[in-house]
Design a protein around this motif. Structure first.
Motif, PDB file in Angstrom:
ATOM      1  N   ASN A 166      24.670 -97.100 -51.831  1.00  0.00           N
ATOM      2  CA  ASN A 166      25.576 -96.197 -51.118  1.00  0.00           C
ATOM      3  C   ASN A 166      27.029 -96.630 -51.333  1.00  0.00           C
ATOM      4  O   ASN A 166      27.692 -97.084 -50.403  1.00  0.00           O
ATOM      5  CB  ASN A 166      25.239 -96.180 -49.619  1.00  0.00           C
ATOM      6  CG  ASN A 166      23.874 -95.598 -49.352  1.00  0.00           C
ATOM      7  OD1 ASN A 166      23.623 -94.441 -49.669  1.00  0.00           O
ATOM      8  ND2 ASN A 166      22.987 -96.408 -48.812  1.00  0.00           N
ATOM      9  N   GLU A 169      29.721 -95.112 -51.466  1.00  0.00           N
ATOM     10  CA  GLU A 169      30.724 -94.425 -50.654  1.00  0.00           C
ATOM     11  C   GLU A 169      30.953 -95.114 -49.312  1.00  0.00           C
ATOM     12  O   GLU A 169      31.919 -94.822 -48.618  1.00  0.00           O
ATOM     13  CB  GLU A 169      30.332 -92.956 -50.439  1.00  0.00           C
ATOM     14  CG  GLU A 169      29.139 -92.741 -49.549  1.00  0.00           C
ATOM     15  CD  GLU A 169      27.785 -92.863 -50.258  1.00  0.00           C
ATOM     16  OE1 GLU A 169      26.783 -92.541 -49.600  1.00  0.00           O
ATOM     17  OE2 GLU A 169      27.717 -93.274 -51.425  1.00  0.00           O
ATOM     18  N   GLU A 170      30.103 -96.064 -48.939  1.00  0.00           N
ATOM     19  CA  GLU A 170      30.241 -96.791 -47.675  1.00  0.00           C
ATOM     20  C   GLU A 170      30.969 -98.128 -47.842  1.00  0.00           C
ATOM     21  O   GLU A 170      31.357 -98.745 -46.860  1.00  0.00           O
ATOM     22  CB  GLU A 170      28.857 -97.083 -47.082  1.00  0.00           C
ATOM     23  CG  GLU A 170      28.048 -95.862 -46.757  1.00  0.00           C
ATOM     24  CD  GLU A 170      26.634 -96.201 -46.327  1.00  0.00           C
ATOM     25  OE1 GLU A 170      26.301 -97.391 -46.177  1.00  0.00           O
ATOM     26  OE2 GLU A 170      25.845 -95.265 -46.141  1.00  0.00           O
ATOM     27  N   SER A 207      33.744-100.992 -48.945  1.00  0.00           N
ATOM     28  CA  SER A 207      35.159-101.256 -49.208  1.00  0.00           C
ATOM     29  C   SER A 207      35.430-102.749 -49.042  1.00  0.00           C
ATOM     30  O   SER A 207      34.654-103.460 -48.412  1.00  0.00           O
ATOM     31  CB  SER A 207      36.058-100.431 -48.284  1.00  0.00           C
ATOM     32  OG  SER A 207      35.844-100.792 -46.939  1.00  0.00           O
ATOM     33  N   ALA A 229      36.109 -97.102 -50.182  1.00  0.00           N
ATOM     34  CA  ALA A 229      34.816 -96.542 -50.553  1.00  0.00           C
ATOM     35  C   ALA A 229      34.987 -95.558 -51.703  1.00  0.00           C
ATOM     36  O   ALA A 229      35.911 -94.764 -51.723  1.00  0.00           O
ATOM     37  CB  ALA A 229      34.199 -95.852 -49.348  1.00  0.00           C
ATOM     38  N   ASP A 250      31.531-102.095 -44.437  1.00  0.00           N
ATOM     39  CA  ASP A 250      30.562-101.050 -44.698  1.00  0.00           C
ATOM     40  C   ASP A 250      30.741 -99.990 -43.615  1.00  0.00           C
ATOM     41  O   ASP A 250      30.536-100.262 -42.432  1.00  0.00           O
ATOM     42  CB  ASP A 250      29.136-101.599 -44.664  1.00  0.00           C
ATOM     43  CG  ASP A 250      28.119-100.502 -44.860  1.00  0.00           C
ATOM     44  OD1 ASP A 250      27.893-100.118 -46.011  1.00  0.00           O
ATOM     45  OD2 ASP A 250      27.590-100.003 -43.849  1.00  0.00           O
ATOM     46  N   SER A 251      31.125 -98.795 -43.993  1.00  0.00           N
ATOM     47  CA  SER A 251      31.472 -97.766 -43.010  1.00  0.00           C
ATOM     48  C   SER A 251      30.276 -97.266 -42.207  1.00  0.00           C
ATOM     49  O   SER A 251      30.438 -96.830 -41.076  1.00  0.00           O
ATOM     50  CB  SER A 251      32.158 -96.585 -43.698  1.00  0.00           C
ATOM     51  OG  SER A 251      31.274 -95.962 -44.615  1.00  0.00           O
ATOM     52  N   TYR A 252      29.091 -97.348 -42.741  1.00  0.00           N
ATOM     53  CA  TYR A 252      27.903 -96.888 -42.027  1.00  0.00           C
ATOM     54  C   TYR A 252      27.364 -97.960 -41.083  1.00  0.00           C
ATOM     55  O   TYR A 252      26.741 -97.656 -40.079  1.00  0.00           O
ATOM     56  CB  TYR A 252      26.818 -96.460 -43.018  1.00  0.00           C
ATOM     57  CG  TYR A 252      25.650 -95.766 -42.370  1.00  0.00           C
ATOM     58  CD1 TYR A 252      25.766 -94.460 -41.912  1.00  0.00           C
ATOM     59  CD2 TYR A 252      24.436 -96.422 -42.211  1.00  0.00           C
ATOM     60  CE1 TYR A 252      24.696 -93.816 -41.317  1.00  0.00           C
ATOM     61  CE2 TYR A 252      23.363 -95.792 -41.617  1.00  0.00           C
ATOM     62  CZ  TYR A 252      23.495 -94.495 -41.171  1.00  0.00           C
ATOM     63  OH  TYR A 252      22.425 -93.861 -40.581  1.00  0.00           O
ATOM     64  N   ASP A 295      25.315-100.628 -42.054  1.00  0.00           N
ATOM     65  CA  ASP A 295      24.027-101.209 -42.425  1.00  0.00           C
ATOM     66  C   ASP A 295      24.123-102.192 -43.585  1.00  0.00           C
ATOM     67  O   ASP A 295      23.121-102.575 -44.175  1.00  0.00           O
ATOM     68  CB  ASP A 295      23.012-100.114 -42.752  1.00  0.00           C
ATOM     69  CG  ASP A 295      23.432 -99.259 -43.940  1.00  0.00           C
ATOM     70  OD1 ASP A 295      24.601 -99.351 -44.382  1.00  0.00           O
ATOM     71  OD2 ASP A 295      22.589 -98.484 -44.427  1.00  0.00           O
ATOM     72  N   TRP A 317      25.888-103.659 -47.391  1.00  0.00           N
ATOM     73  CA  TRP A 317      26.286-103.138 -48.688  1.00  0.00           C
ATOM     74  C   TRP A 317      25.143-102.549 -49.509  1.00  0.00           C
ATOM     75  O   TRP A 317      25.354-102.055 -50.606  1.00  0.00           O
ATOM     76  CB  TRP A 317      27.022-104.212 -49.472  1.00  0.00           C
ATOM     77  CG  TRP A 317      28.495-104.226 -49.211  1.00  0.00           C
ATOM     78  CD1 TRP A 317      29.136-103.736 -48.121  1.00  0.00           C
ATOM     79  CD2 TRP A 317      29.504-104.753 -50.056  1.00  0.00           C
ATOM     80  NE1 TRP A 317      30.485-103.928 -48.233  1.00  0.00           N
ATOM     81  CE2 TRP A 317      30.746-104.558 -49.409  1.00  0.00           C
ATOM     82  CE3 TRP A 317      29.505-105.389 -51.270  1.00  0.00           C
ATOM     83  CZ2 TRP A 317      31.950-104.960 -49.962  1.00  0.00           C
ATOM     84  CZ3 TRP A 317      30.695-105.799 -51.820  1.00  0.00           C
ATOM     85  CH2 TRP A 317      31.913-105.580 -51.174  1.00  0.00           C
ATOM     86  N   ASP A 318      23.927-102.606 -49.051  1.00  0.00           N
ATOM     87  CA  ASP A 318      22.784-101.962 -49.721  1.00  0.00           C
ATOM     88  C   ASP A 318      22.720-102.246 -51.222  1.00  0.00           C
ATOM     89  O   ASP A 318      22.619-101.338 -52.035  1.00  0.00           O
ATOM     90  CB  ASP A 318      22.812-100.442 -49.496  1.00  0.00           C
ATOM     91  CG  ASP A 318      22.661-100.065 -48.039  1.00  0.00           C
ATOM     92  OD1 ASP A 318      21.865-100.716 -47.346  1.00  0.00           O
ATOM     93  OD2 ASP A 318      23.359 -99.128 -47.600  1.00  0.00           O
ATOM     94  N   PRO A 343      28.217-104.668 -40.608  1.00  0.00           N
ATOM     95  CA  PRO A 343      29.360-103.771 -40.830  1.00  0.00           C
ATOM     96  C   PRO A 343      30.582-104.428 -41.468  1.00  0.00           C
ATOM     97  O   PRO A 343      31.211-103.837 -42.323  1.00  0.00           O
ATOM     98  CB  PRO A 343      29.691-103.252 -39.431  1.00  0.00           C
ATOM     99  CG  PRO A 343      28.448-103.400 -38.667  1.00  0.00           C
ATOM    100  CD  PRO A 343      27.757-104.612 -39.220  1.00  0.00           C
TER     101      PRO A 343
END
Length: 97
Positions: free
Chosen positions: A11, A13-14, A16, A31, A61-63, A65, A67-68, A85
């Motif tokens: 992800n 886009e999450e 930064s 992101a 991480d904006s979500y 969870d 950095w996936d 986060p």
């Protein structure tokens, strides 16, 4: 000149991060929104710094969870990742030229 390398994870886009050295922001990557998500996507960022500088890396991480699968490598730090986060790797010295 040093190279910072990041991988995209699942992800991007999450993800930064902000690199600060000696109290000054050196580089920041917000992101990245992409429709061609790829866990293997690699980005390289050249950065000019001096040996001995103290650096801090803020990872976000904006979500919330983690950095996936994304990672940050550079300045003597290898494959840093995030499971929450936000996290700050504080005060690592730039030890090689």
């Amino acid at each position: 000149v040093y190279t910072i390398t990041t991988t995209g994870g699942y992800n991007p886009e999450e993800v930064s991060w902000t690199l600060t050295c000696e109290g000054k922001e050196v580089m920041s990557q917000s992101a990245v929104i992409t429709y061609a998500r790829s866990h293997a996507a690699v980005r390289e960022y050249p950065v000019s710094l001096s040996v001995g500088m103290q650096c801090t890396l803020l990872m976000c991480d904006s979500y919330g969870d983690g950095w996936d699968g994304a990672s940050w490598t550079g300045l003597g730090q290898v494959a840093l990742t995030l499971d929450c986060p936000t996290y700050t790797y504080d005060g690592f010295p730039l030890t090689y030229g």
